[in-house]
Design an enzyme around this catalytic site. Structure first.
Site, PDB file in Angstrom:
ATOM      1  N   ARG B 233       0.867  -1.160   0.000  1.00 16.63           N
ATOM      2  CA  ARG B 233       0.000   0.000   0.000  1.00 16.63           C
ATOM      3  C   ARG B 233       0.914   1.222   0.000  1.00 16.63           C
ATOM      4  O   ARG B 233       1.943   1.228   0.684  1.00 16.63           O
ATOM      5  CB  ARG B 233      -0.911   0.043   1.244  1.00 16.63           C
ATOM      6  CG  ARG B 233      -2.085  -0.948   1.167  1.00 16.63           C
ATOM      7  CD  ARG B 233      -3.120  -0.517   0.143  1.00 16.63           C
ATOM      8  NE  ARG B 233      -4.262  -1.416   0.050  1.00 16.63           N
ATOM      9  CZ  ARG B 233      -4.347  -2.445  -0.801  1.00 16.63           C
ATOM     10  NH1 ARG B 233      -3.356  -2.730  -1.594  1.00 16.63           N
ATOM     11  NH2 ARG B 233      -5.440  -3.188  -0.827  1.00 16.63           N
ATOM     12  N   GLU B 262      -3.327   7.403  -5.006  1.00 19.20           N
ATOM     13  CA  GLU B 262      -3.572   6.927  -6.363  1.00 19.20           C
ATOM     14  C   GLU B 262      -4.829   7.578  -6.956  1.00 19.20           C
ATOM     15  O   GLU B 262      -5.794   7.816  -6.220  1.00 19.20           O
ATOM     16  CB  GLU B 262      -3.761   5.397  -6.335  1.00 19.20           C
ATOM     17  CG  GLU B 262      -2.508   4.686  -5.880  1.00 19.20           C
ATOM     18  CD  GLU B 262      -2.724   3.209  -5.594  1.00 19.20           C
ATOM     19  OE1 GLU B 262      -1.863   2.630  -4.921  1.00 19.20           O
ATOM     20  OE2 GLU B 262      -3.748   2.649  -6.021  1.00 19.20           O
ATOM     21  N   HIS B 281      -0.943   0.269  -9.890  1.00 16.91           N
ATOM     22  CA  HIS B 281      -1.593  -0.675  -8.974  1.00 16.91           C
ATOM     23  C   HIS B 281      -2.110  -1.877  -9.751  1.00 16.91           C
ATOM     24  O   HIS B 281      -3.313  -2.174  -9.739  1.00 16.91           O
ATOM     25  CB  HIS B 281      -2.718   0.003  -8.185  1.00 16.91           C
ATOM     26  CG  HIS B 281      -3.049  -0.740  -6.922  1.00 16.91           C
ATOM     27  ND1 HIS B 281      -3.513  -0.130  -5.788  1.00 16.91           N
ATOM     28  CD2 HIS B 281      -2.974  -2.054  -6.608  1.00 16.91           C
ATOM     29  CE1 HIS B 281      -3.713  -1.038  -4.836  1.00 16.91           C
ATOM     30  NE2 HIS B 281      -3.397  -2.212  -5.316  1.00 16.91           N
TER      31      HIS B 281
END
Lengths: 315, 315
Positions: B233, B262, B281
């Site tokens: 993360r 993000e 991601h």
């Protein structure tokens, strides 16, 4: 030893050049204009006793014949397909290469290419850098783990690739001149069957008359529209025009290439495809490995001129 | 079961949506003109929420759904769901562990190789025609390097298994040492782990304890030749510190699949096009794995409404 003439075929690793310069009487072939090369070789043919070559610039019969005092060719590479071994053998010229020290790097690059092609690592990087991620997600790629991997050539490098791929849960099969009974992988005595039974085909064999264009249309078609080809061997292993048309027509899903038939030329259509990864023959191009390769070249030359056994002779 | 109302917080994956629509009454929060009004109107029938790792279940949404029985997350990460509160309220929570372990571990290795061997930069070098002018620069060897893993859960272990096949020395930090991993070196301090690693991989869950676990001290310990890889993360890393370390050369490189905000990525990371590889991601973003995750999300919901054991419960 400073009087021993060593001919360096092309610019190589600076550390190697510097060491050769300090230990021998170094001649740099590329500093001669092409029209003056014959003259240059003639004037220095008595002094030149060694040639240092690499994967890109070889040593052909013509060069060998123009150096009557040539005793040893030390290649800064493991591949020696560009050296006329037959002529060297005839004339009693020793040839050395740099095996083992580069095995890990080339195998690492093989795996890196597989991951980069399947997981679209280069397009992903470009996607983020261009800002497109702010407009939406990237889209899905293809899983690597557990896919069947086929290796052409299960020598040092092929075995190292197999060991790594196994850790990703991949089943390994291979094709080589002869079966390797000590290797626990499935053997195919022909490359078409290997291609049919894998989704990732990795070329890791040496280039010989038998392996030129070993990856041809039939093999590419057997690998199929969901298959990917990885080449860390030599460009000439693959029928390059066939590879290009297969990729353009969607008969092959993707390719990861470190080598090409006519380096540094890369077929123009490949430059626009995002299902290929194109590298500039960097298989062994790390600081660590180039240092080790250079040391091996120097060790082979030193051993020869001190009449000791060569560390890594080919012949 | 077709009358059971399941709320999707966002358009996640078309296959997932289709599978949910086959079995449930799917309500799409993102299509509502007025989200709060929509929830008010539907709050007596919504019994399940399907969300993803980035969105989770906000406190506001939880409060707006008095009949909520289960949250089935299309992710393994649970950092955006208040698990304690769900437990209090008797709300079940499920995630998608295991099915995505391989993919995320593959990407960790893919990013590591891409950074060390400069893959995207090399690929761009070929495509731009620069290779015709000269060789690209050297990369750094991966095989045999020390890999430090923060978090030795399913994903961390899968990364370790892969790195071992490259002859890497594995060490790790986690909340408690893992006796079954006695062949790896345990470091109770992340700073010590970083000091003893060439490559530091973040693979832990995001919790209050692991927020910014990679801070300036850790980055400095990793050092100017060290590489940080984050597939966990974004918030596990102090992003501004990471950026300045890379810009100032206090950190050698980074492979990042996740970011603090993000899809926004610090501009300076985008400018560092050789020492940094960026991914949007995409850790679990393959066709195979997303389908597996979707099947698990649906499977958990079906199990719940059939009164059976959840397949992959968190709470």
């Amino acid at each position: 030893m400073e009087s021993i003439g060593v001919l360096l075929m092309c610019p190589m690793y600076s550390y190697l050049e510097q060491e050769l310069q300090s230990r021998f009487n170094l001649f740099k072939l590329w500093q001669q204009p092409p029209s003056k090369i014959t003259e240059f070789l003639k004037s220095n043919q008595r002094t030149i006793k060694a040639v240092v070559s690499n994967a890109r610039v070889g040593v052909d019969a013509q060069l060998i014949d123009s150096l009557p005092n040539l005793e040893i060719v030390a290649s800064f590479s493991v591949g020696f397909d560009k050296i006329d071994l037959k002529r060297c053998e005839e004339k009693g010229i020793r040839v050395t290469n740099t095996p083992d020290v580069l095995t890990d790097d080339v195998a690492d690059l093989g795996i890196a290419l597989i991951l980069a092609v399947l997981r679209k690592i280069c397009p992903c990087d470009g996607f983020v850098r261009s800002g497109k991620w702010k407009d939406g997600d990237f889209g899905l790629s293809t899983k690597f783990s557990s896919k069947p991997v086929g290796i052409v050539g299960l020598g040092r490098i092929g075995s190292a690739i197999a060991k790594r791929a196994q850790a990703f849960g991949c089943s390994i099969s291979y094709h080589s001149r002869t079966q390797k009974p000590l290797k626990p992988y499935k053997y195919y005595d022909n490359i078409v069957d290997l291609a049919k039974n894998c989704s990732i085909l990795v070329v890791a064999c040496s280039l010989t008359d038998e392996t030129r264009h070993i990856v041809n249309r039939e093999v590419i078609d057997a690998l199929g529209p969901r298959g990917i080809l990885i080449n860390v061997g030599r460009g000439a292993h693959v029928d390059e025009p066939e590879l290009v048309s297969a990729l353009l027509e969607g008969r092959l899903a993707g390719a990861g290439l470190d080598v090409y038939e006519d380096e540094p030329e890369v077929p123009e259509p490949l430059l626009r495809l995002d299902n290929v990864v194109l590298l500039p023959h960097v298989g062994s191009d790390t600081v660590e490995t180039c240092n080790a390769m250079a040391d091996l070249v120097l060790a082979n030359l030193e051993a020869h001129f001190n009449s000791r056994p060569l560390p890594t002779p080919v012949i | 079961m077709e009358s059971i109302a399941v709320l999707m917080t966002k358009p996640i994956y078309s296959y997932l949506q289709a599978e949910l629509e086959k079995r449930f009454k799917v309500l799409k929060l993102w299509e509502a003109q007025d989200g709060s009004r929509f929830l008010q109107d539907q709050n007596q029938i919504i019994r399940a929420v399907v969300s993803d790792g980035g969105t989770g279940l906000s406190p506001e949404l939880m409060a707006a759904l008095p009949k909520l029985e289960i949250v089935s997350s299309f992710s393994v990460g649970m950092d955006k769901i208040d698990l304690g509160k769900c437990k209090e309220k008797g709300i079940r929570v499920s995630n998608t562990p295991d099915v995505l372990t391989d993919d995320v571990a593959d990407l960790a290795i893919g990013l590591t190789l891409a950074v060390l061997r400069k893959l995207p930069a090399s690929d761009r070098y070929v495509r731009s025609g620069m290779w015709k002018k000269g060789d690209f620069k050297l990369g750094t060897k991966f095989s045999g390097k020390s890999v430090g893993i923060v978090g030795l859960g399913r994903i961390g272990q899968a990364i370790a298994t892969r790195a071992e096949a490259f002859g890497c020395k594995i060490s790790y930090h986690s909340r408690t040492p893992k006796p079954e991993s006695s062949n790896y070196t345990y470091y109770p301090s992340v700073v010590d782990l970083a000091a003893h690693s060439d490559i530091l991989v973040v693979a832990c869950a995001l919790t209050n304890e692991t927020r910014h676990i990679i801070n300036r001290e850790v980055i400095d310990a990793l050092g100017p030749r060290g590489v940080l890889v984050n597939i966990a993360r974004g918030a596990t890393v102090d992003e501004p510190e990471l950026v300045s370390a890379l810009v100032e050369g206090r950190l050698g490189g980074a492979g990042l699949d996740v970011f603090e905000n993000e899809p926004n990525v610090p501009e300076q990371l985008i400018e560092l096009d050789e020492k940094v590889v960026l991914a949007p991601h995409a850790g679990s973003g393959t066709e195979e794995t997303r389908k597996g995750m979707a099947d698990l999300v649906v499977g958990n919901l079906v199990a719940h409404f059939e009164g059976k054991e959840l397949l992959t419960p968190v709470v």
